[in-house]
Write a protein that holds these residues in place. Structure first.
Motif, mmCIF file in Angstrom:
data_model
loop_
_atom_site.group_PDB
_atom_site.id
_atom_site.type_symbol
_atom_site.label_atom_id
_atom_site.label_comp_id
_atom_site.label_asym_id
_atom_site.label_seq_id
_atom_site.Cartn_x
_atom_site.Cartn_y
_atom_site.Cartn_z
ATOM 1 N N VAL A 123 0.852 -1.177 0.000
ATOM 2 C CA VAL A 123 0.000 0.000 0.000
ATOM 3 C C VAL A 123 0.896 1.238 0.000
ATOM 4 N N ASN A 124 0.579 2.179 -0.864
ATOM 5 C CA ASN A 124 1.247 3.477 -0.863
ATOM 6 C C ASN A 124 0.249 4.538 -0.449
ATOM 7 N N VAL A 125 0.693 5.502 0.330
ATOM 8 C CA VAL A 125 -0.131 6.651 0.693
ATOM 9 C C VAL A 125 0.501 7.883 0.067
ATOM 10 N N TRP A 126 -0.283 8.583 -0.751
ATOM 11 C CA TRP A 126 0.198 9.714 -1.541
ATOM 12 C C TRP A 126 -0.294 11.029 -0.977
ATOM 13 N N ASP A 127 0.555 12.033 -1.035
ATOM 14 C CA ASP A 127 0.138 13.403 -0.761
ATOM 15 C C ASP A 127 -0.541 13.917 -2.037
ATOM 16 N N THR A 128 -1.831 14.236 -1.970
ATOM 17 C CA THR A 128 -2.555 14.618 -3.179
ATOM 18 C C THR A 128 -2.139 15.984 -3.704
ATOM 19 N N GLY A 129 -1.476 16.777 -2.873
ATOM 20 C CA GLY A 129 -0.998 18.073 -3.329
ATOM 21 C C GLY A 129 0.262 17.981 -4.159
ATOM 22 N N SER A 130 1.172 17.098 -3.746
ATOM 23 C CA SER A 130 2.458 16.975 -4.434
ATOM 24 C C SER A 130 2.543 15.750 -5.328
ATOM 25 N N GLY A 131 1.664 14.755 -5.117
ATOM 26 C CA GLY A 131 1.752 13.514 -5.875
ATOM 27 C C GLY A 131 2.883 12.615 -5.441
ATOM 28 N N ARG A 132 3.427 12.864 -4.263
ATOM 29 C CA ARG A 132 4.545 12.066 -3.756
ATOM 30 C C ARG A 132 4.081 11.085 -2.688
ATOM 31 N N ILE A 133 4.791 9.951 -2.602
ATOM 32 C CA ILE A 133 4.490 8.947 -1.590
ATOM 33 C C ILE A 133 4.975 9.443 -0.231
ATOM 34 N N VAL A 134 4.079 9.464 0.741
ATOM 35 C CA VAL A 134 4.466 9.882 2.091
ATOM 36 C C VAL A 134 4.455 8.710 3.061
ATOM 37 N N ARG A 135 3.761 7.636 2.714
ATOM 38 C CA ARG A 135 3.763 6.411 3.502
ATOM 39 C C ARG A 135 3.795 5.242 2.523
ATOM 40 N N ASP A 136 4.529 4.198 2.872
ATOM 41 C CA ASP A 136 4.562 3.015 2.013
ATOM 42 C C ASP A 136 4.603 1.765 2.875
ATOM 43 N N GLU A 137 4.792 0.620 2.230
ATOM 44 C CA GLU A 137 4.768 -0.646 2.950
ATOM 45 C C GLU A 137 5.846 -0.708 4.021
ATOM 46 N N ALA A 138 6.967 -0.085 3.773
ATOM 47 C CA ALA A 138 8.036 -0.094 4.776
ATOM 48 C C ALA A 138 7.617 0.672 6.023
ATOM 49 N N TYR A 139 6.701 1.635 5.838
ATOM 50 C CA TYR A 139 6.243 2.437 6.977
ATOM 51 C C TYR A 139 5.143 1.699 7.739
ATOM 52 N N LEU A 140 4.226 1.077 6.998
ATOM 53 C CA LEU A 140 3.173 0.291 7.636
ATOM 54 C C LEU A 140 3.701 -1.125 7.847
ATOM 55 N N LYS A 141 4.573 -1.265 8.831
ATOM 56 C CA LYS A 141 5.304 -2.512 9.014
ATOM 57 C C LYS A 141 4.389 -3.639 9.498
ATOM 58 N N GLY A 142 4.702 -4.845 9.046
ATOM 59 C CA GLY A 142 4.036 -6.026 9.559
ATOM 60 C C GLY A 142 2.760 -6.405 8.854
ATOM 61 N N ASP A 143 2.443 -5.758 7.733
ATOM 62 C CA ASP A 143 1.177 -6.072 7.067
ATOM 63 C C ASP A 143 1.419 -6.401 5.606
ATOM 64 N N GLY A 144 2.357 -7.282 5.322
ATOM 65 C CA GLY A 144 2.648 -7.657 3.951
ATOM 66 C C GLY A 144 1.460 -8.301 3.271
ATOM 67 N N GLY A 145 1.346 -8.069 1.994
ATOM 68 C CA GLY A 145 0.267 -8.662 1.229
ATOM 69 C C GLY A 145 -1.041 -7.926 1.331
ATOM 70 N N ILE A 146 -1.011 -6.599 1.464
ATOM 71 C CA ILE A 146 -2.236 -5.805 1.561
ATOM 72 C C ILE A 146 -3.011 -5.876 0.247
ATOM 73 N N ILE A 147 -4.302 -6.128 0.349
ATOM 74 C CA ILE A 147 -5.166 -6.194 -0.822
ATOM 75 C C ILE A 147 -6.057 -4.963 -0.924
ATOM 76 N N CYS A 148 -6.729 -4.593 0.178
ATOM 77 C CA CYS A 148 -7.697 -3.494 0.129
ATOM 78 C C CYS A 148 -7.446 -2.482 1.237
ATOM 79 N N VAL A 149 -7.897 -1.230 0.988
ATOM 80 C CA VAL A 149 -7.634 -0.124 1.912
ATOM 81 C C VAL A 149 -8.889 0.726 2.058
ATOM 82 N N LYS A 150 -9.048 1.339 3.254
ATOM 83 C CA LYS A 150 -10.186 2.230 3.487
ATOM 84 C C LYS A 150 -9.871 3.202 4.617
ATOM 85 N N PHE A 151 -9.987 4.516 4.320
ATOM 86 C CA PHE A 151 -9.792 5.546 5.341
ATOM 87 C C PHE A 151 -11.045 5.688 6.201
#
Length: 428
Positions: free
Chosen positions: A130-158
């Protein structure tokens, strides 16, 4: 585990059928005016549909399947993701890409969601990250390395009230994260080691819903991670999509068993079954909860009427005061026309009647009459889409269009392509 056998219940029929895509329809979202919706398909196109005028606009064609769409909470933009591994952001008024492509995944983008303040966009991919993007800059601010311990993410919901991110994984685990710190807040919540394909928050966000590969629907406490009640064997196979009505009264689940089922969000009682000719990949409530759109593997989008009474009382009621559970069962026949002797006319009239009761004003569109068409291999610019809006480029007549005869070779080719696409989707 509760195993429901409610095949005796009558089933409602769609009030609209939209034809234009040539392959599997993967995703559908309503626009804020409630009178238009956008769909994405395995044929690489993103299309705008107008319920009132039964017309269609091709917004763009990509180099491959488009798997996911999400509307920004402010109603001004929507995002798309697909086989090209990127995310594009579209302007709702101009119907053109205004940001992107954002590249950061190593495989296709399958799921998208946007935070309530529109600041962040989360993308789930076939690369299991899972990547989390800053919608203003289009850059990744969070990624799988940041959300540790949850390999194999399929779906996401805020969550809508704060910056929590719910994730479902191929190993059957649900987790809730603090987006700001990357800290794990709740979980892992384990769903019998079965991959979780769909997740949703209850309206008050005290509960979460999950749909698994084995067709099981579960509720969980969002604060403790404890399961609520018995799991429900809701479908015979994969639950691809979950959607909660805007007022929180209903939960809809879509499955590869060719059905959509509607549940009372409080009691988990089944309220209706919507039967389709093929697998159902995505569902979306209209902004006023009057309509439900379903994206089907038969290349069609279906529109179902769910009047407000159904969501307020927990019982699906039609416009004449009768329960939808009392309607005769209708499985759409070949050609998908109505069966009351009046065919498409009746359903078109019903859609127009529904839309006439909708108070939300139509968003302004800028257009000029132009005979030119979009490039088949390019995403239109803002200016190109303004010109396209005037002519509503159509392939078919929209609602309840009867399919014209096709040569058997072309039809067989489409069936084979769709089967291969579905196989790849399920075995990635």
């Amino acid at each position: 585990m509760l195993s429901l056998s409610l095949n005796h219940l009558p089933r409602p029929k769609p009030v609209g059928t939209f034809r234009g895509h040539s392959e599997i329809v993967w995703s559908v979202v309503f626009l804020p005016n409630g009178k238009e919706f956008v769909s994405a398909s395995n044929d690489g196109s993103i299309r705008l549909w107008n319920l009132d005028h039964t017309s269609e606009v091709i917004l763009g064609n990509s180099n491959g399947a488009v798997f996911s769409l999400v509307l920004f909470p402010d109603g001004k933009r929507f995002a798309s993701g697909g086989l090209d591994r990127s995310v594009n952001v579209w302007d709702v008024d101009d119907l053109a890409v205004v940001d992107g492509p954002w590249k950061g995944h190593t495989s296709s983008v399958r799921y998208l969601d946007v935070s309530s303040d529109c600041r962040y966009l989360a993308s789930g991919s076939f690369d299991h990250n899972v990547n989390v993007w800053d919608t203003g800059s289009g850059r990744i601010v969070r990624d799988e390395a940041y959300l540790k311990g949850d390999g194999g993410i399929i779906c996401v919901k805020f969550s809508k009230r704060d910056r929590r991110l719910l994730t479902g994984s191929r190993n059957g685990c649900l987790r809730i994260w603090d987006l700001e710190t990357g800290k794990l807040l709740v979980g892992p919540m384990v769903a019998d080691d079965m991959p979780i394909w769909a997740v949703a928050w209850s309206r008050d966000e005290t509960q979460i819903f999950s749909g698994s590969e084995d067709g099981v629907l579960r509720r969980w406490h969002a604060s403790t991670g404890h399961i609520i009640g018995e799991p429900v064997h809701a479908h015979e196979s994969i639950i691809y999509s979950l959607s909660v009505s805007h007022n929180g009264g209903c939960v809809a689940s879509a499955s590869s068993d060719k059905t959509v089922k509607i549940w009372n969000a409080t009691t988990f009682e089944q309220m209706a079954t919507l039967v389709h000719p093929d697998e159902v990949n995505c569902i979306a409530f209209s902004t006023d909860d009057r309509l439900l759109a379903t994206a089907c593997s038969d290349s069609l989008i279906y529109i179902w009427e769910l009047p407000q009474a159904s969501l307020d009382s927990g019982l699906v009621i039609d416009s004449e005061g009768a329960s939808l559970l009392e309607r005769p069962m209708v499985i759409p026949p070949e050609g998908h026309t109505a069966e009351d002797g009046r065919g498409p006319q009746r359903n078109t009239e019903r859609l127009k009647e529904i839309l006439g009761q909708t108070q939300t004003p139509t968003l302004p569109r800028q257009s000029t009459l132009d005979k030119g068409g979009p490039a088949e291999d390019a995403v239109p610019t803002v200016g190109e889409n303004k010109r396209l809006m005037g002519r509503r480029q159509c392939r078919g007549d929209g609602v309840n269009n009867v399919q014209e005869p096709k040569q058997w070779r072309r039809k067989l080719s489409q069936i084979i392509k769709s089967a291969i696409a579905k196989l790849m989707f399920n075995l990635w």
